[in-house]
Design an enzyme around this catalytic site. Structure first.
Site, PDB file in Angstrom:
ATOM      1  N   ASP A   7      -4.459   2.663   3.333  1.00 25.82           N
ATOM      2  CA  ASP A   7      -4.842   1.338   3.805  1.00 25.82           C
ATOM      3  C   ASP A   7      -4.842   1.442   5.324  1.00 25.82           C
ATOM      4  OD1 ASP A   7      -5.352  -1.450   3.844  1.00 25.82           O
ATOM      5  OD2 ASP A   7      -3.234  -1.837   4.183  1.00 25.82           O
ATOM      6  N   ASP A   9      -4.866  -1.440   8.172  1.00 26.02           N
ATOM      7  CA  ASP A   9      -4.014  -2.327   8.972  1.00 26.02           C
ATOM      8  C   ASP A   9      -2.611  -2.383   8.385  1.00 26.02           C
ATOM      9  OD1 ASP A   9      -3.682  -3.861  11.188  1.00 26.02           O
ATOM     10  OD2 ASP A   9      -4.726  -5.614  10.443  1.00 26.02           O
ATOM     11  N   GLY A  45      -4.339  -7.613   3.270  1.00 23.58           N
ATOM     12  CA  GLY A  45      -4.831  -6.792   2.179  1.00 23.58           C
ATOM     13  C   GLY A  45      -5.880  -7.435   1.289  1.00 23.58           C
ATOM     14  N   VAL A  46      -6.281  -8.672   1.603  1.00 18.32           N
ATOM     15  CA  VAL A  46      -7.295  -9.319   0.776  1.00 18.32           C
ATOM     16  C   VAL A  46      -8.598  -9.434   1.562  1.00 18.32           C
ATOM     17  CG1 VAL A  46      -5.547 -10.590  -0.507  1.00 18.32           C
ATOM     18  CG2 VAL A  46      -6.656 -11.682   1.442  1.00 18.32           C
ATOM     19  N   ARG A  48     -12.153 -10.879   3.315  1.00 16.85           N
ATOM     20  CA  ARG A  48     -12.389 -11.909   4.327  1.00 16.85           C
ATOM     21  C   ARG A  48     -12.563 -13.284   3.696  1.00 16.85           C
ATOM     22  NH1 ARG A  48     -17.329 -10.467   7.966  1.00 16.85           N
ATOM     23  NH2 ARG A  48     -16.022  -8.616   8.234  1.00 16.85           N
ATOM     24  N   SER A 115     -11.290  -4.353   5.032  1.00 16.73           N
ATOM     25  CA  SER A 115     -11.954  -4.718   6.279  1.00 16.73           C
ATOM     26  C   SER A 115     -13.321  -4.051   6.427  1.00 16.73           C
ATOM     27  CB  SER A 115     -11.083  -4.330   7.475  1.00 16.73           C
ATOM     28  OG  SER A 115     -11.783  -4.546   8.687  1.00 16.73           O
ATOM     29  N   LYS A 116     -14.324  -4.850   6.737  1.00 23.60           N
ATOM     30  CA  LYS A 116     -15.647  -4.306   7.036  1.00 23.60           C
ATOM     31  C   LYS A 116     -15.665  -3.648   8.421  1.00 23.60           C
ATOM     32  CE  LYS A 116     -18.199  -7.636   4.193  1.00 23.60           C
ATOM     33  NZ  LYS A 116     -19.229  -8.695   4.182  1.00 23.60           N
ATOM     34  N   ASP A 169       0.973  -1.018   2.652  1.00 22.03           N
ATOM     35  CA  ASP A 169       2.071  -1.841   3.179  1.00 22.03           C
ATOM     36  C   ASP A 169       2.125  -3.201   2.499  1.00 22.03           C
ATOM     37  OD1 ASP A 169      -0.295  -2.869   4.414  1.00 22.03           O
ATOM     38  OD2 ASP A 169       0.947  -3.783   5.973  1.00 22.03           O
TER      39      ASP A 169
END
Length: 214
Positions: A7, A9, A45-46, A48, A115-116, A169
């Site tokens: 992952d 961020d 983690g979800v 936009r 994330s794009k 995370d």
């Protein structure tokens, strides 16, 4: 293990504050004055659009799907503007060293992120040359805990899910790894509570790589 999927961020880099500031700006513009950091934590983690729904929970207004897309795009514009100043100072402890170690050991690496903006973030922080493949919001439509983003990463690496380790995370990310048939390493402030197969405070404090990978 033949591949490690990270992952982005909260694992390799930290742009949490930028996300919070961008969502807060949008909330303020919509007259939502009660958007808090606790709400921002729920957005981790979800996707936009799912993150936008967390903001709109606090609004009395009704928005069409078209309007929601425009709102999410507006927030992303604020976030991307702030990313222009992003550099290696956003890297979390052990990120570069871990990726270099894996490459030296012949382990493939990928990023699996909702994330794009993942490619841009990797470029700005200097990690892009250390990542073999990227699976991000540009490739998938389902949010974690659906395993789609990790399964796409594994496919891009040309590996089976059982040959991949996911580093996360967030609990939703760990659940996504399990749903995809992958082992997981939990990191971050809540690493011990994520339900991962292995856990460590951050990438710099992982002392069982041999056990995990071989």
């Amino acid at each position: 293990m033949k591949g490690v999927i990270f992952d982005l961020d909260g694992v390799l880099v930290s742009t949490d504050e930028l996300h919070f500031q961008a969502w807060k700006r949008l909330a303020d513009e919509l007259g939502i004055t009660t958007f808090t950091r606790a709400d921002n934590v729920r957005q981790r983690g979800v996707s936009r659009m799912a993150s936008l729904e967390i903001v709109l929970e606090k609004s009395n207004q009704q928005f069409s799907e078209e309007e929601k897309v425009k709102l999410a795009d507006r927030k992303n514009g604020y976030y991307v503007d702030m990313l222009n100043d992003l550099d290696e100072t956003a890297l979390l402890p052990g990120a570069t060293e871990t990726l270099e170690m894996l490459h030296k050991e012949g382990i493939l690496t990928a990023v699996g992120s909702a994330s794009k903006n993942a490619p841009l973030i990797l470029e700005k922080t200097g990690l892009l040359p250390l990542i073999d493949k990227i699976s991000c919001g540009l490739d998938v439509t389902k949010s974690k805990p659906d395993p789609e983003v990790f399964l796409v990463a594994a496919k891009k690496l040309e590996l089976s899910p059982e040959d991949c380790l996911v580093v996360e995370d967030a609990a939703a990310g760990v659940e996504a790894a399990k749903n995809g048939g992958m082992k997981s390493l939990g990191v971050g402030p809540h690493h011990a509570e994520l339900g991962a197969d292995y856990d460590s405070e951050n990438l710099a404090t992982v002392n069982q790589w041999r056990e995990i990978l071989w």
